[in-house]
Design a protein around this motif. Structure first.
Motif, PDB file in Angstrom:
ATOM      1  N   TRP A  21       0.904  -1.191   0.081  1.00 19.66           N
ATOM      2  CA  TRP A  21       0.098  -0.081  -0.053  1.00 19.66           C
ATOM      3  C   TRP A  21       0.922   1.076  -0.200  1.00 19.66           C
ATOM      4  O   TRP A  21       1.811   1.384   0.933  1.00 19.66           O
ATOM      5  CB  TRP A  21      -0.892   0.022   1.243  1.00 19.66           C
ATOM      6  CG  TRP A  21      -1.824  -1.119   1.515  1.00 19.66           C
ATOM      7  CD1 TRP A  21      -1.717  -2.229   2.094  1.00 19.66           C
ATOM      8  CD2 TRP A  21      -3.288  -1.348   0.565  1.00 19.66           C
ATOM      9  NE1 TRP A  21      -2.846  -2.921   1.818  1.00 19.66           N
ATOM     10  CE2 TRP A  21      -3.628  -2.236   0.907  1.00 19.66           C
ATOM     11  CE3 TRP A  21      -3.809  -0.439  -0.504  1.00 19.66           C
ATOM     12  CZ2 TRP A  21      -4.957  -2.976   0.229  1.00 19.66           C
ATOM     13  CZ3 TRP A  21      -5.150  -0.991  -0.924  1.00 19.66           C
ATOM     14  CH2 TRP A  21      -5.433  -2.112  -0.537  1.00 19.66           C
ATOM     15  N   CYS A  22       0.845   2.049  -0.938  1.00 13.75           N
ATOM     16  CA  CYS A  22       1.492   3.206  -1.036  1.00 13.75           C
ATOM     17  C   CYS A  22       0.886   4.507  -0.959  1.00 13.75           C
ATOM     18  O   CYS A  22      -0.491   4.395  -1.016  1.00 13.75           O
ATOM     19  CB  CYS A  22       2.246   3.137  -2.471  1.00 13.75           C
ATOM     20  SG  CYS A  22       3.595   1.796  -2.407  1.00 13.75           S
ATOM     21  N   SER A  23       1.323   5.566  -1.459  1.00 15.05           N
ATOM     22  CA  SER A  23       0.689   6.829  -1.287  1.00 15.05           C
ATOM     23  C   SER A  23      -0.281   7.195  -2.480  1.00 15.05           C
ATOM     24  O   SER A  23      -0.166   6.183  -3.422  1.00 15.05           O
ATOM     25  CB  SER A  23       1.612   8.218  -1.303  1.00 15.05           C
ATOM     26  OG  SER A  23       2.463   8.093  -2.444  1.00 15.05           O
ATOM     27  N   GLY A  24      -1.287   7.778  -2.528  1.00 14.45           N
ATOM     28  CA  GLY A  24      -2.071   7.976  -3.576  1.00 14.45           C
ATOM     29  C   GLY A  24      -3.431   7.270  -3.567  1.00 14.45           C
ATOM     30  O   GLY A  24      -3.481   6.287  -2.953  1.00 14.45           O
ATOM     31  N   ILE A  25      -4.414   7.913  -4.205  1.00 17.46           N
ATOM     32  CA  ILE A  25      -5.894   7.169  -4.359  1.00 17.46           C
ATOM     33  C   ILE A  25      -6.434   7.101  -5.407  1.00 17.46           C
ATOM     34  O   ILE A  25      -5.955   8.029  -6.470  1.00 17.46           O
ATOM     35  CB  ILE A  25      -6.702   7.794  -3.413  1.00 17.46           C
ATOM     36  CG1 ILE A  25      -7.053   9.343  -3.539  1.00 17.46           C
ATOM     37  CG2 ILE A  25      -6.548   7.842  -1.692  1.00 17.46           C
ATOM     38  CD1 ILE A  25      -7.945  10.011  -2.837  1.00 17.46           C
ATOM     39  N   ARG A  62      -7.176   3.399  -1.717  1.00 22.28           N
ATOM     40  CA  ARG A  62      -5.849   3.559  -1.508  1.00 22.28           C
ATOM     41  C   ARG A  62      -5.325   2.549  -2.961  1.00 22.28           C
ATOM     42  O   ARG A  62      -6.078   1.670  -3.220  1.00 22.28           O
ATOM     43  CB  ARG A  62      -5.089   2.908  -0.351  1.00 22.28           C
ATOM     44  CG  ARG A  62      -5.336   3.906   0.973  1.00 22.28           C
ATOM     45  CD  ARG A  62      -5.039   3.175   2.220  1.00 22.28           C
ATOM     46  NE  ARG A  62      -3.486   2.850   2.371  1.00 22.28           N
ATOM     47  CZ  ARG A  62      -3.104   2.163   3.081  1.00 22.28           C
ATOM     48  NH1 ARG A  62      -3.637   1.379   3.866  1.00 22.28           N
ATOM     49  NH2 ARG A  62      -1.686   2.104   3.040  1.00 22.28           N
ATOM     50  N   LYS A  95       9.760   3.223  -2.398  1.00 24.87           N
ATOM     51  CA  LYS A  95       9.959   4.194  -1.886  1.00 24.87           C
ATOM     52  C   LYS A  95       9.422   5.277  -2.589  1.00 24.87           C
ATOM     53  O   LYS A  95       8.771   6.298  -2.361  1.00 24.87           O
ATOM     54  CB  LYS A  95      11.373   4.823  -1.284  1.00 24.87           C
ATOM     55  CG  LYS A  95      11.660   5.946  -0.622  1.00 24.87           C
ATOM     56  CD  LYS A  95      12.898   6.360  -0.208  1.00 24.87           C
ATOM     57  CE  LYS A  95      13.218   7.571   0.666  1.00 24.87           C
ATOM     58  NZ  LYS A  95      14.452   7.700   1.221  1.00 24.87           N
ATOM     59  N   GLY A 140       5.969   5.999  -3.158  1.00 26.01           N
ATOM     60  CA  GLY A 140       5.168   6.502  -1.707  1.00 26.01           C
ATOM     61  C   GLY A 140       5.105   5.445  -0.500  1.00 26.01           C
ATOM     62  O   GLY A 140       4.200   5.757   0.169  1.00 26.01           O
ATOM     63  N   CYS A 141       5.650   4.322  -0.788  1.00 28.37           N
ATOM     64  CA  CYS A 141       5.441   3.359   0.247  1.00 28.37           C
ATOM     65  C   CYS A 141       6.313   3.632   1.492  1.00 28.37           C
ATOM     66  O   CYS A 141       7.442   4.071   1.316  1.00 28.37           O
ATOM     67  CB  CYS A 141       5.815   1.959  -0.222  1.00 28.37           C
ATOM     68  SG  CYS A 141       4.873   1.325  -1.644  1.00 28.37           S
ATOM     69  N   ASN A 142       5.832   3.415   2.829  1.00 24.32           N
ATOM     70  CA  ASN A 142       6.651   3.706   3.988  1.00 24.32           C
ATOM     71  C   ASN A 142       7.392   2.465   4.192  1.00 24.32           C
ATOM     72  O   ASN A 142       8.496   2.659   4.645  1.00 24.32           O
ATOM     73  CB  ASN A 142       5.524   4.084   4.918  1.00 24.32           C
ATOM     74  CG  ASN A 142       5.149   5.377   4.826  1.00 24.32           C
ATOM     75  OD1 ASN A 142       5.589   6.551   4.370  1.00 24.32           O
ATOM     76  ND2 ASN A 142       3.800   5.438   5.171  1.00 24.32           N
TER      77      ASN A 142
END
Length: 212
Positions: free
Chosen positions: A114-118, A124, A163, A166-168
């Motif tokens: 799961w990364c950033s953005g929708i 997600r 990364k 946008g993955c933590n």
């Protein structure tokens, strides 16, 4: 983090890749989700935990384990299993990690993060990552001796393509050489921990895929 990964190979192919005894695992390939069984490679006992034979090492073998261990007593949600290890120094994990019998290798061919953005519906975004060569890679795992033996994946800060997306965090991938894998399965915690602190040994690239 991940709640899904793929292992698109057979148990026989996993055994050949890691020099493990095949056992009775019927795995034929597919995806793995939390609360489902998956093949892992362990050099501990198949089911009940206990000391290894004196003066020798048990041969690594493929055994089925449930993905997700029961939470500690007093948890707000005692039925929600824990699928990843974010802090290896936690009292909940450290006893098992210090005992190499409980460390395991979790084979995978790709992972979903799961990364950033929708998307346009506000959901997600899922991102899939795999080695460029499409081969089997080894994720560091640890298992606990419960009524149903279960495992969790160690994680680390995201790097590379994960990364950039946008993955933590991402699963902790082990080096593919035999010495490193044997250290994870048999070595003391001081040596094994060094493997968790190295840069990611296998770069993952983003793939376009969905589970079956």
């Amino acid at each position: 983090m991940t709640s899904l990964y793929r292992l698109d190979c057979t148990a026989r192919e996993i055994a050949g890749r890691f020099g493990a005894r095949l056992g009775d695992d019927p795995w034929g390939g597919g995806y793995v989700a939390r609360d489902r069984f998956a093949p892992v490679i362990t050099a501990g006992h198949d089911f009940i935990a206990g000391p290894r034979p004196p003066g020798g090492m048990l041969q690594p073998r493929i055994v089925p384990r449930l993905w997700g261990v029961l939470p500690p007593s007093g948890s707000d949600d005692p039925m929600r299993r824990i699928s990843t290890v974010r802090n290896p120094d936690s009292p909940f994990w450290i006893g098992n990690l210090r005992n190499s019998e409980f460390r395991c290798i979790v084979p995978a061919t790709s992972v979903m993060l799961w990364c950033s953005g929708i998307d346009y519906e506000g959901r997600r975004l899922k991102h899939w990552f795999a080695p460029e060569d499409g081969g089997i890679f080894a994720i560091a795992g640890v298992w606990k001796d419960e009524d149903i033996p279960a495992f969790a994946l160690l994680t680390r800060e995201a790097s590379g393509a994960a990364k950039a997306a946008g993955c933590n965090a991402m699963p902790l991938i082990l080096p593919s050489d035999d010495r490193s894998l044997q250290t994870w399965l048999h070595g003391g915690w001081d040596a094994a921990r060094l493997l968790t602190e190295r840069p990611a040994p296998i770069p993952l690239i983003e793939r376009d895929m969905e589970p079956d």
